[in-house]
Each structure stands twice: as structure tokens, then as C-alpha cells.
Design a protein around this motif. Structure first.
Motif, PDB file in Angstrom:
ATOM      1  N   SER A 131       0.822  -1.209   0.000  1.00 35.00           N
ATOM      2  CA  SER A 131       0.000   0.000   0.000  1.00 35.00           C
ATOM      3  C   SER A 131       0.855   1.257   0.000  1.00 35.00           C
ATOM      4  O   SER A 131       0.556   2.229  -0.715  1.00 35.00           O
ATOM      5  CB  SER A 131      -0.922  -0.003   1.224  1.00 35.00           C
ATOM      6  OG  SER A 131      -1.659   1.199   1.305  1.00 35.00           O
ATOM      7  N   ALA A 132       1.930   1.247   0.795  1.00 33.83           N
ATOM      8  CA  ALA A 132       2.843   2.398   0.830  1.00 33.83           C
ATOM      9  C   ALA A 132       3.517   2.603  -0.521  1.00 33.83           C
ATOM     10  O   ALA A 132       3.663   3.732  -1.002  1.00 33.83           O
ATOM     11  CB  ALA A 132       3.888   2.200   1.926  1.00 33.83           C
ATOM     12  N   ILE A 133       3.906   1.492  -1.169  1.00 34.97           N
ATOM     13  CA  ILE A 133       4.550   1.589  -2.487  1.00 34.97           C
ATOM     14  C   ILE A 133       3.567   2.102  -3.531  1.00 34.97           C
ATOM     15  O   ILE A 133       3.895   2.970  -4.354  1.00 34.97           O
ATOM     16  CB  ILE A 133       5.126   0.218  -2.914  1.00 34.97           C
ATOM     17  CG1 ILE A 133       6.257  -0.191  -1.975  1.00 34.97           C
ATOM     18  CG2 ILE A 133       5.623   0.269  -4.362  1.00 34.97           C
ATOM     19  CD1 ILE A 133       6.760  -1.614  -2.192  1.00 34.97           C
ATOM     20  N   THR A 135       0.964   3.929  -2.939  1.00 39.26           N
ATOM     21  CA  THR A 135       0.723   5.344  -2.638  1.00 39.26           C
ATOM     22  C   THR A 135       1.835   6.210  -3.214  1.00 39.26           C
ATOM     23  O   THR A 135       1.572   7.291  -3.754  1.00 39.26           O
ATOM     24  CB  THR A 135       0.640   5.558  -1.114  1.00 39.26           C
ATOM     25  OG1 THR A 135      -0.362   4.693  -0.565  1.00 39.26           O
ATOM     26  CG2 THR A 135       0.261   7.001  -0.790  1.00 39.26           C
ATOM     27  N   LEU A 136       3.076   5.733  -3.091  1.00 37.93           N
ATOM     28  CA  LEU A 136       4.204   6.450  -3.693  1.00 37.93           C
ATOM     29  C   LEU A 136       4.025   6.563  -5.206  1.00 37.93           C
ATOM     30  O   LEU A 136       4.262   7.628  -5.795  1.00 37.93           O
ATOM     31  CB  LEU A 136       5.509   5.718  -3.368  1.00 37.93           C
ATOM     32  CG  LEU A 136       6.769   6.202  -4.104  1.00 37.93           C
ATOM     33  CD1 LEU A 136       7.083   7.654  -3.736  1.00 37.93           C
ATOM     34  CD2 LEU A 136       7.949   5.304  -3.795  1.00 37.93           C
ATOM     35  N   ASP A 139       1.270   9.046  -5.892  1.00 39.83           N
ATOM     36  CA  ASP A 139       1.809  10.366  -5.550  1.00 39.83           C
ATOM     37  C   ASP A 139       2.700  10.892  -6.670  1.00 39.83           C
ATOM     38  O   ASP A 139       2.565  12.027  -7.139  1.00 39.83           O
ATOM     39  CB  ASP A 139       2.605  10.248  -4.242  1.00 39.83           C
ATOM     40  CG  ASP A 139       2.697  11.571  -3.501  1.00 39.83           C
ATOM     41  OD1 ASP A 139       2.121  12.558  -3.972  1.00 39.83           O
ATOM     42  OD2 ASP A 139       3.357  11.610  -2.454  1.00 39.83           O
ATOM     43  N   GLY A 306      -0.792   1.398   5.596  1.00 41.31           N
ATOM     44  CA  GLY A 306       0.337   1.725   4.730  1.00 41.31           C
ATOM     45  C   GLY A 306       0.200   3.095   4.107  1.00 41.31           C
ATOM     46  O   GLY A 306       1.168   3.870   4.047  1.00 41.31           O
ATOM     47  N   LEU A 307      -1.015   3.423   3.669  1.00 43.92           N
ATOM     48  CA  LEU A 307      -1.259   4.724   3.052  1.00 43.92           C
ATOM     49  C   LEU A 307      -1.096   5.858   4.055  1.00 43.92           C
ATOM     50  O   LEU A 307      -0.444   6.870   3.786  1.00 43.92           O
ATOM     51  CB  LEU A 307      -2.670   4.736   2.437  1.00 43.92           C
ATOM     52  CG  LEU A 307      -2.970   5.811   1.396  1.00 43.92           C
ATOM     53  CD1 LEU A 307      -4.105   5.356   0.488  1.00 43.92           C
ATOM     54  CD2 LEU A 307      -3.357   7.130   2.045  1.00 43.92           C
ATOM     55  N   TYR A 310       2.605   6.370   5.080  1.00 46.38           N
ATOM     56  CA  TYR A 310       3.356   7.045   4.019  1.00 46.38           C
ATOM     57  C   TYR A 310       3.015   8.532   3.990  1.00 46.38           C
ATOM     58  O   TYR A 310       3.916   9.391   3.944  1.00 46.38           O
ATOM     59  CB  TYR A 310       3.040   6.407   2.659  1.00 46.38           C
ATOM     60  CG  TYR A 310       3.626   7.191   1.503  1.00 46.38           C
ATOM     61  CD1 TYR A 310       4.905   6.933   1.034  1.00 46.38           C
ATOM     62  CD2 TYR A 310       2.904   8.215   0.899  1.00 46.38           C
ATOM     63  CE1 TYR A 310       5.457   7.658  -0.007  1.00 46.38           C
ATOM     64  CE2 TYR A 310       3.443   8.952  -0.146  1.00 46.38           C
ATOM     65  CZ  TYR A 310       4.720   8.666  -0.596  1.00 46.38           C
ATOM     66  OH  TYR A 310       5.254   9.407  -1.621  1.00 46.38           O
ATOM     67  N   MET A 311       1.737   8.849   4.021  1.00 45.85           N
ATOM     68  CA  MET A 311       1.317  10.251   3.926  1.00 45.85           C
ATOM     69  C   MET A 311       1.819  11.051   5.122  1.00 45.85           C
ATOM     70  O   MET A 311       2.281  12.187   4.978  1.00 45.85           O
ATOM     71  CB  MET A 311      -0.211  10.345   3.841  1.00 45.85           C
ATOM     72  CG  MET A 311      -0.809   9.788   2.565  1.00 45.85           C
ATOM     73  SD  MET A 311      -0.173  10.564   1.068  1.00 45.85           S
ATOM     74  CE  MET A 311      -0.655  12.256   1.315  1.00 45.85           C
ATOM     75  N   VAL A 314       5.974  11.055   4.812  1.00 47.49           N
ATOM     76  CA  VAL A 314       6.576  11.630   3.602  1.00 47.49           C
ATOM     77  C   VAL A 314       5.952  12.966   3.218  1.00 47.49           C
ATOM     78  O   VAL A 314       6.655  13.982   3.078  1.00 47.49           O
ATOM     79  CB  VAL A 314       6.470  10.636   2.423  1.00 47.49           C
ATOM     80  CG1 VAL A 314       7.063  11.247   1.147  1.00 47.49           C
ATOM     81  CG2 VAL A 314       7.173   9.328   2.762  1.00 47.49           C
ATOM     82  N   ASP A 315       4.641  12.978   3.050  1.00 44.72           N
ATOM     83  CA  ASP A 315       3.993  14.170   2.491  1.00 44.72           C
ATOM     84  C   ASP A 315       3.613  15.225   3.522  1.00 44.72           C
ATOM     85  O   ASP A 315       3.345  16.367   3.155  1.00 44.72           O
ATOM     86  CB  ASP A 315       2.748  13.761   1.699  1.00 44.72           C
ATOM     87  CG  ASP A 315       3.113  13.222   0.318  1.00 44.72           C
ATOM     88  OD1 ASP A 315       4.230  13.510  -0.125  1.00 44.72           O
ATOM     89  OD2 ASP A 315       2.294  12.513  -0.288  1.00 44.72           O
TER      90      ASP A 315
END
Length: 354
Positions: A131-133, A135-136, A139, A306-307, A310-311, A314-315
Motif C-alpha cells: 500500500s505504501a509503495i 501510494t508512492l 503520488d 500503509g497509506l 506514508y502520507m 513523507v507528504d
């Protein structure tokens, strides 16, 4: 990624979840324990209270940053804005680590599921990582598409997404005005690129929050445990208010037109109450401990975790702490770090009750 596409993805996920829940197996994995808290009649008014209070808390949280004209201290160029946003990012980070991820682990390691494959492989970590990947990827690709869409000009801060051609106004002294025009154009390009990033961040964050909110709302609406519902109401009101402030800050920085701002604020505010109402409607067919429900909600929680992680990292946090505003002031960085730790700590403490 436009607002309509995000909304479409949300309804696809929602419809998939609803179908899975409705088709859940009638056969239960053991009878529910009667701990003195399970009472359907007493739970109903608590759920109605939850819908109203969570809706109000969500609306206050997401709308507060959008009314910076009334509250100048919360405008994006003030220090307080970054401190509050850091606090909200800490809330979102702790939500992923302390609430969503453990819930997924608990569901996918339940004895109600078959030993193979659910107890043989760490599906929660695997799905959260994917999910993190993903999302990247979203993004990055959304930012690229946005940039190509506006490659003919630069997005003006108040244009709501409309491209604006750069015009260099010649005003006597050709060499000076030519240099000034290029300098001004370069500055606008940087501002336009940053604005595009803010818009992508706002969209992706909203999508992640919507998926998570509908799942926790569904769980609360389907539960008849009055003891857990009382704690959940308080925790979710706090959570939705400050998570909404984080999202509202991103929406504000994205500088959308009023209609887009209102639409995004609306969907954030109603998703958890809608999830509770959906849980109420499906209460008779939804079985929390049925294998199908455990797998569906467990995997959705893992993907949401995961999302959100990441958000948040990172964001929200990395973008602000590595940005010019915080990099220019160690004092503001320290205040923001304290805000992050405070937000994460308070939300972590909430895991004791919900």
C-alpha cells in the motif's frame, strides 16, 4: 488525479466492502461471549449519538483551517499553522501505527481463520508495504500528470487549477526588464510546482482517510457492545477533529476553488457517520468474527495503514520539516517536533480505550 476520480475510487472500495460483508458466511466462528456489555437496545441510541457528535467534530476539524480569514493566526504563512499541522500529522501517524495496524494484525491472526495461509505469512505487513509503495506510485504519477497538464503555463494561486500563461511586461530598459521577467517567471514556476504538490497531497490523503474512516465507522455501527462504543465515541471525536485539521491544512495549501474545498470537506465529514449508518443497516448480516469479514476488514485496515503511514511521514512531516519555513528556524522546528510527539502520544494513549 482529480476530485471526481478520488470519489469514484472511494465508492468502488465501498461497494466492494459492502458486497463482501453482505455475502459473509452465516456460520460463525464460536459464539459471542456475553460479558454484560452486549445490549442491542442500549447500543442503538449510543450509535445515533456517535453519528451526530463525530459529524460535528469532523466538520469543525476540517473547516477550521479553511476559515483563516476569521482566524489570522492559522493562515499558512504563520508559525502556528505549521505547529498545528505537525500535531495533526502526529495524530495521523499514531492512527496508522497504534490503531489501524494492530487491528489488522489481530484480525488476520484470528483463530477463526485457517492456519494456511493466514497464520503462515504476515499478510498485514505485506499489504501495508504494498500500500505504501502504491501510494508512492500514485503520488509520483499524479504529480507528473498534473505537471504535464499545466506545462503550458503556471498555476496561479487563486486560479483553482486553471493554467495561467506567463507574461513578461516590457517596461523601458530592455535588459533590466528582460532579467526581471525571467526571474519573476522562475519564481512563479517554483510556486506553481509547489502548488501542484499540495494538490496531489490533499487528494491522496483524503482518499486514505476516507477508506480508513468507512471501515472504523462500519465496525462501530455493527457492534452492540455498549462498553466499547462509549470509549470509541470519545476517541473518534478527538481523532476526527485533529485528523480533519491536518487534511484541512492540506486543502488550504492546495488553494482550490470554494466548490472543491467544500466537496472535500463534505466527504471527509460524512464518511465515518455514513460508515456507522451502514454498519447499523448491515448489523443483522455482518458478523465481526466470520472469516470473510475478518479477511476483508483486516486487509482494508492493512492497506489503510500503509497509506496513512506514508502520507504522515513523507507528504506531511518530511515535506514540512525539510521545507524552507522550518529549515529557516530551529526554534520553530523544536516547537513542531514537540507538537508531533504530543499528537502521537495522545493518540497512542487513546489505543488503551479504542
Amino acid at each position: 488525479m482529480t476530485c471526481s476520480k478520488s470519489i469514484l475510487i472511494f465508492f468502488i472500495l465501498l461497494s466492494n466492502l459492502s458486497v463482501q460483508v453482505l455475502s459473509s458466511e452465516v456460520e460463525e466462528c464460536g459464539a459471542e461471549e456475553d460479558d454484560g456489555c452486549t445490549n442491542k437496545k442500549k447500543a442503538l441510541p449510543l450509535k445515533i449519538i456517535a453519528i451526530v457528535t463525530i459529524l460535528i467534530s469532523s466538520m469543525i476539524g476540517v473547516c477550521l483551517p479553511l476559515f483563516t480569514k476569521s482566524i489570522p493566526a492559522l493562515s499558512p504563512d504563520r508559525n502556528l499553522f505549521f505547529i498545528v499541522k505537525a500535531f495533526a500529522a502526529g495524530i495521523i501517524l499514531a492512527t496508522g501505527f497504534m490503531h489501524v495496524l494492530p487491528d489488522s494484525v489481530e484480525m488476520l491472526s484470528s483463530p477463526c481463520l485457517k492456519e494456511n495461509p493466514w497464520h503462515k505469512f504476515p499478510f498485514t505487513g505485506f499489504v501495508a508495504m504494498l500500500s505504501a509503495i502504491v501510494t508512492l506510485m500514485i503520488d509520483s504519477m499524479a504529480t507528473s500528470l498534473y505537471s504535464k497538464k499545466h506545462n503550458s503555463g503556471v498555476v496561479k494561486p487563486n486560479s483553482g487549477g486553471e493554467p495561467e500563461e506567463l507574461a513578461v511586461v516590457e517596461s523601458g530598459g530592455g535588459a533590466h526588464s528582460h532579467f526581471h521577467g525571467h526571474h519573476h517567471g522562475a519564481k512563479l514556476e517554483v510556486q506553481g510546482a509547489q502548488l501542484l504538490r499540495y494538490r496531489v497531497i490533499a487528494m491522496v490523503l483524503e482518499l486514505g482517510i476516507i477508506v480508513h474512516s468507512i471501515v472504523i465507522g462500519l465496525s462501530l455501527g455493527a457492534s452492540n457492545n455498549t462498553c466499547s462504543i462509549k470509549g470509541l465515541i470519545a476517541a473518534l471525536c478527538f481523532h476526527q477533529m485533529f485528523e480533519g485539521m491536518g487534511l484541512g491544512g492540506c486543502i488550504l495549501q492546495a488553494e482550490y476553488k470554494f466548490i472543491k474545498k467544500a466537496a472535500m470537506a463534505f466527504f471527509f465529514s460524512v464518511t465515518t457517520p455514513f460508515g456507522i449508518a451502514l454498519g447499523l443497516a448491515l448489523a443483522s448480516s455482518y458478523k465481526e468474527n466470520s472469516p470473510r469479514s475478518l479477511i476483508t476488514v483486516g486487509l482494508l485496515n492493512a492497506s489503510s495503514a500503509g497509506l496513512l503511514l506514508y502520507m504522515a511521514l513523507v507528504d506531511l512531516l518530511a515535506a514540512d520539516f525539510m521545507g524552507p519555513k522550518l529549515q529557516g528556524s530551529i526554534k520553530l522546528q523544536i516547537k513542531s517536533y514537540v507538537a508531533v510527539l504530543l499528537g502521537a502520544g495522545v493518540m497512542s494513549l487513546m489505543a488503551k480505550w479504542a
